[in-house]
Design an enzyme around this catalytic site. Structure first.
Site, PDB file in Angstrom:
ATOM      1  N   PHE A 111      -3.502  10.316  -1.128  1.00  0.00           N
ATOM      2  CA  PHE A 111      -4.572  10.484  -2.123  1.00  0.00           C
ATOM      3  C   PHE A 111      -5.899  10.573  -1.394  1.00  0.00           C
TER       4      PHE A 111
ATOM      5  N   LEU B 249      -9.681  10.800  -1.647  1.00  0.00           N
ATOM      6  CA  LEU B 249     -10.932  10.723  -2.415  1.00  0.00           C
ATOM      7  C   LEU B 249     -12.100  10.416  -1.468  1.00  0.00           C
TER       8      LEU B 249
ATOM      9  N   ARG C 198      -5.622  -0.428  -8.729  1.00  0.00           N
ATOM     10  CA  ARG C 198      -6.309  -1.735  -8.714  1.00  0.00           C
ATOM     11  C   ARG C 198      -5.502  -2.774  -9.496  1.00  0.00           C
TER      12      ARG C 198
ATOM     13  N   GLU D 110     -10.067   0.453  -2.626  1.00  0.00           N
ATOM     14  CA  GLU D 110      -9.927   0.444  -4.086  1.00  0.00           C
ATOM     15  C   GLU D 110     -11.131  -0.205  -4.766  1.00  0.00           C
ATOM     16  N   GLY D 111     -12.302   0.018  -4.198  1.00  0.00           N
ATOM     17  CA  GLY D 111     -13.530  -0.576  -4.717  1.00  0.00           C
ATOM     18  C   GLY D 111     -13.786  -1.891  -4.011  1.00  0.00           C
TER      19      GLY D 111
ATOM     20  N   ILE E 261      -7.421   7.738   4.792  1.00  0.00           N
ATOM     21  CA  ILE E 261      -6.418   8.105   3.792  1.00  0.00           C
ATOM     22  C   ILE E 261      -5.046   7.535   4.166  1.00  0.00           C
TER      23      ILE E 261
ATOM     24  N   CYS F 189      -7.059   7.058 -11.729  1.00  0.00           N
ATOM     25  CA  CYS F 189      -5.955   6.685 -10.822  1.00  0.00           C
ATOM     26  C   CYS F 189      -6.254   5.340 -10.163  1.00  0.00           C
TER      27      CYS F 189
ATOM     28  N   SER G 279       0.830  -1.205   0.000  1.00  0.00           N
ATOM     29  CA  SER G 279       0.000   0.000   0.000  1.00  0.00           C
ATOM     30  C   SER G 279       0.865   1.256   0.000  1.00  0.00           C
TER      31      SER G 279
ATOM     32  N   PRO H  30     -16.072  10.790   4.849  1.00  0.00           N
ATOM     33  CA  PRO H  30     -16.783  10.049   5.895  1.00  0.00           C
ATOM     34  C   PRO H  30     -18.117   9.480   5.406  1.00  0.00           C
TER      35      PRO H  30
HETATM   36  P1  TGC Z   1     -19.464   6.800 -13.682  1.00  0.00           P
HETATM   37  O1  TGC Z   1     -20.528   7.672 -14.277  1.00  0.00           O
HETATM   38  O2  TGC Z   1     -19.555   5.327 -13.883  1.00  0.00           O
HETATM   39  O3  TGC Z   1     -18.030   7.292 -14.197  1.00  0.00           O
HETATM   40  C1  TGC Z   1     -17.675   8.651 -14.299  1.00  0.00           C
HETATM   41  C2  TGC Z   1     -16.624   8.774 -15.400  1.00  0.00           C
HETATM   42  O4  TGC Z   1     -15.455   8.028 -15.034  1.00  0.00           O
HETATM   43  C3  TGC Z   1     -15.206   6.978 -15.997  1.00  0.00           C
HETATM   44  N1  TGC Z   1     -14.747   5.795 -15.229  1.00  0.00           N
HETATM   45  C4  TGC Z   1     -13.474   5.408 -15.161  1.00  0.00           C
HETATM   46  N2  TGC Z   1     -12.368   5.849 -15.767  1.00  0.00           N
HETATM   47  C5  TGC Z   1     -11.197   5.218 -15.508  1.00  0.00           C
HETATM   48  N3  TGC Z   1     -11.101   4.175 -14.659  1.00  0.00           N
HETATM   49  C6  TGC Z   1     -12.192   3.705 -14.029  1.00  0.00           C
HETATM   50  N4  TGC Z   1     -12.076   2.679 -13.177  1.00  0.00           N
HETATM   51  C7  TGC Z   1     -13.447   4.316 -14.271  1.00  0.00           C
HETATM   52  N5  TGC Z   1     -14.711   4.110 -13.821  1.00  0.00           N
HETATM   53  C8  TGC Z   1     -15.491   5.011 -14.424  1.00  0.00           C
HETATM   54  C9  TGC Z   1     -16.530   6.750 -16.690  1.00  0.00           C
HETATM   55  O5  TGC Z   1     -16.344   6.210 -17.987  1.00  0.00           O
HETATM   56  C10 TGC Z   1     -17.069   8.179 -16.734  1.00  0.00           C
HETATM   57  O6  TGC Z   1     -16.354   8.873 -17.750  1.00  0.00           O
HETATM   58  P2  TGC Z   1     -17.021  10.075 -18.569  1.00  0.00           P
HETATM   59  O7  TGC Z   1     -16.016  10.422 -19.625  1.00  0.00           O
HETATM   60  O8  TGC Z   1     -18.312   9.523 -19.102  1.00  0.00           O
HETATM   61  O9  TGC Z   1     -17.240  11.183 -17.586  1.00  0.00           O
HETATM   62  O10 TGC Z   1     -19.348   7.163 -12.133  1.00  0.00           O
HETATM   63  P3  TGC Z   1     -20.262   6.758 -10.923  1.00  0.00           P
HETATM   64  O11 TGC Z   1     -20.409   7.962 -10.046  1.00  0.00           O
HETATM   65  O12 TGC Z   1     -21.531   6.091 -11.403  1.00  0.00           O
HETATM   66  O13 TGC Z   1     -19.348   5.713 -10.108  1.00  0.00           O
HETATM   67  C11 TGC Z   1     -19.047   4.468 -10.602  1.00  0.00           C
HETATM   68  C12 TGC Z   1     -18.316   3.617  -9.517  1.00  0.00           C
HETATM   69  C13 TGC Z   1     -19.277   3.234  -8.401  1.00  0.00           C
HETATM   70  C14 TGC Z   1     -17.835   2.363 -10.207  1.00  0.00           C
HETATM   71  C15 TGC Z   1     -17.117   4.394  -8.951  1.00  0.00           C
HETATM   72  O14 TGC Z   1     -17.504   5.486  -8.243  1.00  0.00           O
HETATM   73  C16 TGC Z   1     -16.203   3.549  -8.084  1.00  0.00           C
HETATM   74  O15 TGC Z   1     -15.272   2.942  -8.608  1.00  0.00           O
HETATM   75  N6  TGC Z   1     -16.405   3.514  -6.728  1.00  0.00           N
HETATM   76  C17 TGC Z   1     -15.469   2.859  -5.806  1.00  0.00           C
HETATM   77  C18 TGC Z   1     -14.662   3.927  -5.063  1.00  0.00           C
HETATM   78  C19 TGC Z   1     -13.254   3.487  -4.798  1.00  0.00           C
HETATM   79  O16 TGC Z   1     -12.746   2.512  -5.333  1.00  0.00           O
HETATM   80  N7  TGC Z   1     -12.552   4.250  -3.968  1.00  0.00           N
HETATM   81  C20 TGC Z   1     -11.165   4.014  -3.727  1.00  0.00           C
HETATM   82  C21 TGC Z   1     -10.526   5.157  -2.978  1.00  0.00           C
HETATM   83  S1  TGC Z   1      -8.753   5.151  -3.010  1.00  0.00           S
HETATM   84  C22 TGC Z   1      -8.292   3.855  -2.070  1.00  0.00           C
HETATM   85  O17 TGC Z   1      -9.062   3.071  -1.623  1.00  0.00           O
HETATM   86  C23 TGC Z   1      -6.809   3.703  -1.835  1.00  0.00           C
HETATM   87  S2  TGC Z   1      -6.421   2.339  -0.856  1.00  0.00           S
HETATM   88  C24 TGC Z   1      -4.735   2.379  -0.714  1.00  0.00           C
HETATM   89  C25 TGC Z   1      -4.056   1.480  -1.696  1.00  0.00           C
HETATM   90  O18 TGC Z   1      -4.362   1.480  -2.882  1.00  0.00           O
HETATM   91  O19 TGC Z   1      -3.165   0.729  -1.290  1.00  0.00           O
HETATM   92  P1  FAD Z   2     -19.410   1.765   1.829  1.00  0.00           P
HETATM   93  O1  FAD Z   2     -19.357   2.438   0.502  1.00  0.00           O
HETATM   94  O2  FAD Z   2     -20.262   2.354   2.885  1.00  0.00           O
HETATM   95  O3  FAD Z   2     -19.831   0.230   1.579  1.00  0.00           O
HETATM   96  C1  FAD Z   2     -20.298  -0.623   2.659  1.00  0.00           C
HETATM   97  C2  FAD Z   2     -20.850  -1.906   2.031  1.00  0.00           C
HETATM   98  O4  FAD Z   2     -21.937  -1.573   1.167  1.00  0.00           O
HETATM   99  C3  FAD Z   2     -19.830  -2.665   1.177  1.00  0.00           C
HETATM  100  O5  FAD Z   2     -20.030  -4.043   1.338  1.00  0.00           O
HETATM  101  C4  FAD Z   2     -20.205  -2.264  -0.239  1.00  0.00           C
HETATM  102  O6  FAD Z   2     -19.852  -3.255  -1.201  1.00  0.00           O
HETATM  103  C5  FAD Z   2     -21.702  -2.117  -0.117  1.00  0.00           C
HETATM  104  N1  FAD Z   2     -22.241  -1.219  -1.147  1.00  0.00           N
HETATM  105  C6  FAD Z   2     -21.990   0.111  -1.326  1.00  0.00           C
HETATM  106  N2  FAD Z   2     -22.645   0.565  -2.392  1.00  0.00           N
HETATM  107  C7  FAD Z   2     -23.321  -0.484  -2.921  1.00  0.00           C
HETATM  108  C8  FAD Z   2     -24.176  -0.644  -4.043  1.00  0.00           C
HETATM  109  N3  FAD Z   2     -24.448   0.371  -4.889  1.00  0.00           N
HETATM  110  N4  FAD Z   2     -24.696  -1.867  -4.283  1.00  0.00           N
HETATM  111  C9  FAD Z   2     -24.396  -2.911  -3.465  1.00  0.00           C
HETATM  112  N5  FAD Z   2     -23.609  -2.833  -2.381  1.00  0.00           N
HETATM  113  C10 FAD Z   2     -23.059  -1.620  -2.119  1.00  0.00           C
HETATM  114  N6  FAD Z   2      -9.614   5.995   0.349  1.00  0.00           N
HETATM  115  C11 FAD Z   2      -8.901   7.004  -0.249  1.00  0.00           C
HETATM  116  O7  FAD Z   2      -9.481   7.883  -0.892  1.00  0.00           O
HETATM  117  N7  FAD Z   2      -7.545   7.051  -0.135  1.00  0.00           N
HETATM  118  C12 FAD Z   2      -6.828   6.128   0.566  1.00  0.00           C
HETATM  119  O8  FAD Z   2      -5.592   6.212   0.638  1.00  0.00           O
HETATM  120  C13 FAD Z   2      -7.547   5.076   1.222  1.00  0.00           C
HETATM  121  N8  FAD Z   2      -6.875   4.173   1.990  1.00  0.00           N
HETATM  122  C14 FAD Z   2      -7.595   3.268   2.739  1.00  0.00           C
HETATM  123  C15 FAD Z   2      -6.934   2.481   3.694  1.00  0.00           C
HETATM  124  C16 FAD Z   2      -7.666   1.620   4.498  1.00  0.00           C
HETATM  125  C17 FAD Z   2      -6.966   0.832   5.573  1.00  0.00           C
HETATM  126  C18 FAD Z   2      -9.071   1.471   4.316  1.00  0.00           C
HETATM  127  C19 FAD Z   2      -9.857   0.494   5.144  1.00  0.00           C
HETATM  128  C20 FAD Z   2      -9.712   2.242   3.377  1.00  0.00           C
HETATM  129  C21 FAD Z   2      -9.004   3.171   2.599  1.00  0.00           C
HETATM  130  N9  FAD Z   2      -9.667   4.034   1.712  1.00  0.00           N
HETATM  131  C22 FAD Z   2      -8.958   5.045   1.073  1.00  0.00           C
HETATM  132  C23 FAD Z   2     -11.122   4.051   1.642  1.00  0.00           C
HETATM  133  C24 FAD Z   2     -11.726   2.947   0.786  1.00  0.00           C
HETATM  134  O9  FAD Z   2     -11.523   3.186  -0.578  1.00  0.00           O
HETATM  135  C25 FAD Z   2     -13.221   2.838   1.118  1.00  0.00           C
HETATM  136  O10 FAD Z   2     -13.300   2.268   2.402  1.00  0.00           O
HETATM  137  C26 FAD Z   2     -13.984   1.998   0.101  1.00  0.00           C
HETATM  138  O11 FAD Z   2     -14.075   2.665  -1.131  1.00  0.00           O
HETATM  139  C27 FAD Z   2     -15.394   1.613   0.570  1.00  0.00           C
HETATM  140  O12 FAD Z   2     -16.070   2.735   1.061  1.00  0.00           O
HETATM  141  P2  FAD Z   2     -16.798   2.660   2.519  1.00  0.00           P
HETATM  142  O13 FAD Z   2     -15.794   2.151   3.487  1.00  0.00           O
HETATM  143  O14 FAD Z   2     -17.384   3.992   2.766  1.00  0.00           O
HETATM  144  O15 FAD Z   2     -17.922   1.561   2.380  1.00  0.00           O
END
Ligand code: TGC
Ligand code: FAD
Length: 390
Positions: free
Chosen positions: A134, A136, A249, A369-370, A168, A244, A96, A139
């Site tokens: 990063f 994103l 991922r 990361e989703g 974060i 990003c 990470s 709460p």
């Molecule tokens: P949606 O309307 O589907 O998409 C908006 C625009 O974005 C494009 N797009 C992407 N582009 C590149 N890569 C992807 N994976 C993309 N997914 C979508 C899409 O084509 C569209 O483009 P445009 O040109 O039409 O504007 O957006 P939505 O609001 O419906 O959301 C879709 C959803 C639920 C899949 C997305 O919000 C999502 O992936 N949610 C999960 C959030 C997440 O993964 N958060 C991670 C935070 S960072 C983290 O966890 C770091 S952990 C530390 C470590 O990595 O070690």
């Molecule tokens: P929620 O979105 O509240 O989801 C809770 C449950 O509901 C999950 O099982 C989910 O699958 C389900 N759910 C949500 N929506 C739906 C739907 N539409 N349909 C069906 N089921 C659904 N984020 C950053 O931006 N930067 C970082 O560096 C970062 N680092 C992290 C480090 C750690 C240790 C952890 C634990 C998290 C980190 N995150 C970071 C945040 C991480 O990306 C989020 O925790 C993750 O995206 C899920 O969001 P949430 O925890 O709010 O869960």
């Protein structure tokens, strides 16, 4: 066939790798064995990250390893993936640390930044002279970052940022934060925020049972002034941060395999030496069946990530394929870690063996990361053309 193979190379996948890819993988693997594994248990107990090892990681060229130029080594995406695999064989927190720096901080500057921003930040991030985070997730907005509330208001040559980010990685130890915020027209924009800016704070989050050897923080932005020169000029909208995530991922799909391999290897060793009913556990059919299932899933995951990496190098991959690899490889790794924990019996709940640490870490990896289900929905959208997120 050699008897008693570990994960070393059951399917001859090494033959599909170049000399350079093998060399990169083995040098990171050796470093993790010699320098990281001896200290991880204490850091896991203390909930700290071994910051003293960061200069050695920089020497290994692991930060932004697949970026070309700006002081980065320009490795291909398979070599980059193998680095993630070997780091996470050590601990998910180690992977990470490196993947946030490379995929979530350096990548957005490379892909969306100005030439001045690239020259100013990328070389320092590559040597880890500067650490980034990063922001994103908020709460109240995790899986749905499109509903983010953090906002950016234009004020002459500056922007005023207000809001809060949560969970974060590296937040409290970073010098810069890539913060995603919505402007007054509702457009999502990215900013490079100095963490010593007035109004910025990053309290560390405590009490984690998972990813303990990793710093996790809130980011609080209270009227933080950011010059327009620190806005990422070449992207607008949610596709900026989501692009990003695709990079990170991809790396996680490899990384999770490293954690799975560590659990599998520990279990092969353990079941061969642990005697019950006057025989090694490894001699029982049920145990062999479980080992066979574990190794089969690892090999399938390796082939998936390798093919994805080759497609990424060719520019022929898409983000739904990345979702499938992240989702599958993390899920099989978590299953393998749980099986491994069980097969170590009571010893499996102690940190004398690595399995419960990996198992608990992988709970986070499944969520960040989703989440697993968000990736199922992304794949579902690719199959049907119908978004089912809301
Ligand atoms: P949606 O309307 O589907 O998409 C908006 C625009 O974005 C494009 N797009 C992407 N582009 C590149 N890569 C992807 N994976 C993309 N997914 C979508 C899409 O084509 C569209 O483009 P445009 O040109 O039409 O504007 O957006 P939505 O609001 O419906 O959301 C879709 C959803 C639920 C899949 C997305 O919000 C999502 O992936 N949610 C999960 C959030 C997440 O993964 N958060 C991670 C935070 S960072 C983290 O966890 C770091 S952990 C530390 C470590 O990595 O070690
Ligand atoms: P929620 O979105 O509240 O989801 C809770 C449950 O509901 C999950 O099982 C989910 O699958 C389900 N759910 C949500 N929506 C739906 C739907 N539409 N349909 C069906 N089921 C659904 N984020 C950053 O931006 N930067 C970082 O560096 C970062 N680092 C992290 C480090 C750690 C240790 C952890 C634990 C998290 C980190 N995150 C970071 C945040 C991480 O990306 C989020 O925790 C993750 O995206 C899920 O969001 P949430 O925890 O709010 O869960």
């Amino acid at each position: 066939m050699k008897k008693g193979v570990n994960t070393a190379d059951f399917f001859g996948i090494d033959h599909l790798l170049t000399e350079e890819e093998l060399m990169v993988r083995d040098s990171v693997k050796n470093w993790v064995s010699k320098r990281f594994l001896p200290v991880i248990n204490q850091h896991n107990r203390d909930a700290t990250f071994p910051m003293n090892l960061v200069p050695e990681l920089a020497e290994l060229n692991v930060f932004g390893a697949n970026i070309d130029g700006y002081g980065c080594p320009g490795l291909n995406n398979v070599a980059y993936g193998l680095i993630m695999q070997e780091l996470e064989r050590g601990d998910s927190g180690l992977r990470s640390f490196v993947s946030v720096q490379g995929a979530l901080v350096m990548y957005p500057i490379l892909a969306y930044g100005s030439e001045e921003q690239k020259n100013e930040f990328l070389p320092k991030l590559a040597t880890a002279e500067m650490i980034g985070c990063f922001g994103l997730t908020e709460p109240d907005h995790g899986s749905d970052p499109g509903s983010m509330k953090t906002n950016a208001k234009r004020d002459g040559d500056n922007w005023i940022l207000n809001g809060a980010k949560m969970w974060i990685t590296n937040g409290s130890i970073a010098q810069i934060a890539i913060v995603w915020a919505r402007d007054e027209e509702g457009v999502v924009r990215g900013f490079i925020v100095d963490t010593d800016s007035k109004g910025f704070s990053a309290p560390e989050m405590k009490g984690k049972y998972s990813l303990r050897a990793s710093v996790t923080s809130e980011l609080v932005l209270d009227d933080v002034v950011v010059p327009d020169s620190r806005r990422l000029p070449n992207v607008e909208g949610l596709k900026g941060p989501l692009g990003c995530l695709t990079q990170a991922r991809y790396g996680i799909s490899w990384g999770a395999l490293g954690a799975a391999m560590a659990c599998y290897d520990a279990t092969v060793d353990y079941t061969k030496s642990r005697i019950q009913f006057d025989r090694p556990l490894a001699s029982f059919q049920l145990v062999q069946g479980k080992l066979a299932d574990m190794l089969t899933e690892i090999v399938k995951g390796q082939l998936m990530s390798l093919h994805l990496g080759r497609m990424k190098d060719d520019g022929t991959y898409n983000f739904a394929q990345v979702s499938m690899a992240k989702m599958n490889n993390v899920a099989i790794a978590l299953d393998i870690a749980r099986q491994a924990r069980d097969m170590h019996g009571a010893n499996g709940i102690t940190d004398e063996y690595p399995v419960i640490r990996h198992m608990l870490n992988l709970e986070t990896v499944k969520t960040y990361e989703g989440t697993h289900d968000i990736h199922r929905l992304i794949i579902g959208q690719a199959i049907t053309g119908i978004p089912a997120f809301a």
